[in-house]
Design an enzyme around this catalytic site. Structure first.
Site, PDB file in Angstrom:
ATOM      1  N   CYS A 108       0.869  -1.243  -0.043  1.00  0.00           N
ATOM      2  CA  CYS A 108      -0.115   0.101  -0.066  1.00  0.00           C
ATOM      3  C   CYS A 108       0.874   1.331  -0.165  1.00  0.00           C
ATOM      4  O   CYS A 108       1.850   1.259   0.631  1.00  0.00           O
ATOM      5  CB  CYS A 108      -0.894   0.044   1.339  1.00  0.00           C
ATOM      6  SG  CYS A 108      -1.767   1.364   1.350  1.00  0.00           S
TER       7      CYS A 108
ATOM      8  N   ASP B 125     -18.550 -14.480  23.743  1.00  0.00           N
ATOM      9  CA  ASP B 125     -17.702 -13.720  22.754  1.00  0.00           C
ATOM     10  C   ASP B 125     -17.794 -12.311  23.258  1.00  0.00           C
ATOM     11  O   ASP B 125     -18.515 -11.586  22.519  1.00  0.00           O
ATOM     12  CB  ASP B 125     -18.272 -14.133  21.369  1.00  0.00           C
ATOM     13  CG  ASP B 125     -17.501 -13.252  20.380  1.00  0.00           C
ATOM     14  OD1 ASP B 125     -16.422 -12.631  20.530  1.00  0.00           O
ATOM     15  OD2 ASP B 125     -17.905 -13.137  19.101  1.00  0.00           O
TER      16      ASP B 125
ATOM     17  N   CYS C 214     -11.174 -11.021  21.123  1.00  0.00           N
ATOM     18  CA  CYS C 214     -10.317 -10.231  20.340  1.00  0.00           C
ATOM     19  C   CYS C 214      -9.361  -9.817  21.184  1.00  0.00           C
ATOM     20  O   CYS C 214      -8.545  -8.723  20.616  1.00  0.00           O
ATOM     21  CB  CYS C 214     -11.221  -9.330  19.657  1.00  0.00           C
ATOM     22  SG  CYS C 214     -11.778  -8.143  20.649  1.00  0.00           S
TER      23      CYS C 214
END
Length: 437
Positions: free
Chosen positions: A84, A367, A393
């Protein structure tokens, strides 16, 4: 005897450090390379283990100092050319200079180290399962309306400055192709004041745009018509507006929708969706593998719109899905009508399921957000639930919650890192625990 007032001394200006040569030894938790410096560890962005480099030590950071890369003298294995054009400045990606294999190994180590710090077995951590670049379907952009033109993109690393992004190899093309038109749209919306955050989500029925102004007022009638025209020209499913945490639709041509195990579920405005379809499928597969096929009753805690609850119910289980968002619960109830699935709205951080409630389930899936599920893990640790599947996460809060469960008598059977945050230091994980009979 009179004393002269003591003159206030000025703090000494820190001496500018000289550039030094170092050898990068390993990755840190944020994806920075770590090398030994004269005053402790140096944390160096844009480096990989094995790099021999000239760096400039900077501000104190933890037990060492941050450092800026000046020159790579010798590349370590796994260093690649970033794909990128914004890679050297953009804060969205910090690891484009590292190969996929190197990142996967780093994220496995990240999870293993988090478990080891809590005295949990690190050797059970499986290799990282990664999604491909160009698969991200949800982005949160920043927009600034300036005299010279509108800037739309991501924050620069360690800065509040916004980089005007013209490409993003992380994201789906359906989103990046909208960048020029979004930039023009926002530039013409005086109601946004100086700017806005812009959340763009690609659902199965099209793109949703949610505008979150940093200041300013409500859109005028003419601006609302401009939004309608924009949605028509670019086939946008829905455009929303969020003020003080409350989102409302301004343009609703069709409802954004996603499909879980063949069941369509309408998404609430600005609602949570896994960053990629591929990542969602990986997490769902790991959850289904962790829950026994013959478990008749399953609880899905922090259930969102049902990405795990619906597939578990379709497989044959009676599922109780618990979620703190009323909008997500309402969406799940509508989508799951006819399934063996009950959805309940409940703040599990303040009001976790108790031991008696938990003991009616043969398996529990949870979760939570990044803060983890400390309160719920404490009651789960006291329960008799035979199988628990934890999705997270945040390796640090996951390890903390797993420690509570293991202290309560559970065995940690497996842990799989999942990388759907391409080229970032973030990693997800699915862990499976069982209670010995």
């Amino acid at each position: 005897m009179r004393h002269r007032p003591r003159r206030k001394s000025r703090p000494a200006t820190p001496r500018q450090a000289d550039p030094i040569e170092v050898r990068v030894e390993r990755f840190g938790a944020r994806g920075d390379g770590i090398a030994r410096g004269p005053e402790g560890p140096l944390y160096i962005p844009d480096t990989v283990p094995g790099d021999r480099a000239i760096v400039l030590p900077g501000a104190t950071r933890g037990d060492g100092r941050a450092a800026t890369l000046r020159e790579v003298l010798e590349s370590g294995p796994g260093r690649v050319t970033p794909p990128c054009a914004h890679a050297d400045r953009c804060g969205g990606c910090t690891l484009q200079h590292a190969s996929g294999d190197l990142i996967a190994a780093m994220k496995r180590d990240q999870l293993a180290e988090a478990l080891a710090r809590k005295g949990l077995p690190a050797d059970i951590v499986a290799p990282t399962v990664s999604v491909p670049a160009g698969s991200r379907r949800r982005l949160r952009l920043s927009a600034l309306r300036l005299a010279a033109g509108t800037v739309l993109g991501f924050n620069e690393r360690a800065s509040g400055k916004v980089i005007d992004v013209r490409e993003c190899p992380v994201a789906r093309r359906e989103l990046t192709d909208l960048f020029p038109a979004l930039r023009d749209l926002i530039g013409g919306l005086e109601c946004l004041g100086r700017g806005a955050d812009v959340q763009v989500t690609l659902s199965d029925t099209g793109v949703e745009i949610l505008l979150i102004p940093t200041s300013g007022g409500d859109p005028s009638l003419d601006e609302r018509q401009d939004l309608v025209d924009f949605a028509e020209r670019h086939d946008i499913a829905r455009i929303g507006w969020e003020t003080d945490g409350i989102a409302e639709p301004l343009v609703a041509r069709r409802t954004p929708r996603t499909v879980f195990a063949g069941v369509p579920v309408d998404l609430p405005i600005g609602g949570f969706l896994q960053p990629s379809r591929e990542g969602q499928e990986i997490l769902t597969r790991l959850v289904l593998q962790g829950v026994p096929d013959n478990a008749p009753t399953v609880a899905d805690l922090y259930a969102g719109c049902g990405s795990f609850a619906v597939p578990l119910s379709k497989r044959g289980a009676n599922v109780v899905a618990v979620e703190g968002s009323e909008a997500a619960v309402a969406a799940l109830r509508r989508g799951a009508a006819g399934l063996r699935l009950q959805a309940e709205c409940r703040d599990l951080a303040r009001d976790p399921l108790g031991v008696t409630e938990l003991n009616r389930f043969q398996a529990v899936v949870f979760d939570p957000p990044r803060a983890g599920a400390a309160a719920q893990a404490e009651t789960l640790a006291q329960s008799a639930v035979p199988r628990i599947v934890a999705v997270s996460c945040n390796p640090a809060t996951l390890a903390r919650d797993l420690r509570s469960l293991v202290d309560g008598g559970y065995t940690l059977d497996s842990a799989v890192p999942v990388d759907q945050f391409t080229w970032s230091g973030h990693v997800e994980a699915v862990a499976v625990l069982s209670r010995p009979v």
